[in-house]
Enzyme design. Sequence first.
Site, short mmCIF file in Angstrom:
data_model
loop_
_atom_site.label_atom_id
_atom_site.label_comp_id
_atom_site.label_asym_id
_atom_site.label_seq_id
_atom_site.Cartn_x
_atom_site.Cartn_y
_atom_site.Cartn_z
CB SER A 108 2.90 3.02 4.68
OG SER A 108 4.39 2.92 5.13
CG ASP A 165 5.70 9.91 7.32
OD1 ASP A 165 6.50 9.29 7.63
OD2 ASP A 165 4.62 9.87 7.12
CG HIS A 180 4.32 6.43 8.73
ND1 HIS A 180 4.60 6.77 7.40
CD2 HIS A 180 4.04 5.30 8.46
CE1 HIS A 180 4.61 5.91 6.79
NE2 HIS A 180 4.12 4.93 7.48
#
Length: 530
Positions: free
Chosen positions: A240, A465, A494
């Site tokens: 991320s 995602d 994710h």
Amino acid sequence: MNLSATKNPTAVTANAAAPTRRTRRRRAPLAALTTVLLTAVGLPVVAGAGQASAAATVRVPDRYGQQQLTWQPCAEAPALDCATMAVPRDWHHPDAGPDVTVAVSRHRATDPAKRRGTLLMAAGGPGGAGLLRPEGFVRAAPAVGAAYDVVGFDQRGVGHSTRPTCQTPEEFRDFLAGDFRDDTPADRARVIAGSRKLAADCERRSGGLLPYLTTEQTVRDLDLFRTLLGERRISYYGPSYATMIGAYYATLFPQRVERMVLDSNIGFDGTWERFELGQPMSFQRRFEEDFLPWLAARDGTYHYGATAAEAKAHWERRRAALHDTPLTDGPLTVGPNQLDNGTIQALYQEKDGFPALAAALAALDDWPAAGAAGRQAANQLFGRYLSPEFLAEYFAVTCTDTPWTRDLTTWANRGAEYTARWPLVGARTLAFSAVCASWPAPTAPRVRVTGAGLPPTLMLNSVHDPATYYEAALGAHRALRGSRLVTVTGNGDHGQYPGPDDCVRDLVESYLLADRIPARDVSCASPQAS
């Protein structure tokens, strides 16, 4: 938007692309040092290898570079060792201002005979705590934990490190109150006033810290951490937002990178503004194309509608009811904005998020009769997603790293447009963007990611995602020269590693443990978790 038309045209299946062992690491030729001015906003940006040269000119005073890390068992995770290090508040002026404290952690390699070095991992967000993450990581990836000392940290602004102060929980509840979809002139004025107040409170209460809570400052902290660990080079895993930390580190310190895995990628080739403008589309896509069909297929359990359209209509009816009469039960308040936030949170991971959201939605339909599991799910999803501590770091980084459009009329109009097209996340466009439009003007140097001087790096991204959407990953992949992109086509989660997907696991661990990397981009057609 259906991603079948946007999949990476160069990707092939993982089985068709046998990884090749690297016998000699190839380094891209270093580009000439060039300096350009970002004339529109007056921020310096350095291109190519010049950024690595510029990084080397930042002086590290002895009081930082010669400090010793005093390791002791972490109070919250005894399997880890914890320490703190002092870093300058501003790496470009290390003698100005008070020091910043950064909390760090370490999990020793469980098989010292096979040790390959140190793997640094960072947390997402911005705003996520990373100090204790090595514990869960080595448990889920024991082969990597055997071969590496896995180290983590709370980046400046987070957790046990020096943090900003923005608002009390009561003040923050006012920021999230009401319904971000409401769009009368009075509603717009109220939202903008709340955003301006949040920005002003952060600046007034944080003691001059805000300009230095940037990704560029953080990666300099990390290079000091590497030095104090006694490592000439390190490997890196980041999911991320941590992909941006990794990409910036690799750009400023390419000679210090051994191996790098970037999982679920921020659009680090551009600005935060550009990247965040794509998220309303991607969250709506995940909601409508993945979650709602999943929920409809389980109508016998959750009674929310037998088709995706019926389930969506049911969700909208519940939201409208919460607009008129928010649910209040002790400390829990669920209005339309909280329903949106909880739904957003659940979309990150199907295995855990989808069932929890379905149970919470069913509980909201008949709260007095709801069982303990449904009430617990509702409390977790709708009562705990966003906090003033998380958003203090989130806004500090995203508003300061790169420039933002500061015209609030532009954001009000764009918010109305995005609310109509992609309401789940689009409805908060004005509230969140107005914070950055009201934030102190950024002065951080721009970092342009190029991949110059790096060994081949591995990037992972699923096509649905919701947070780090695939289209942004493609741009980041193009920017990070020499990277290989693993496209996961069978799920929209994710964060892909470590997880149940054998294809992804094999690719990552072959790279980290045996220096085997695909010759080109590959895809993993994993089944959905359900």
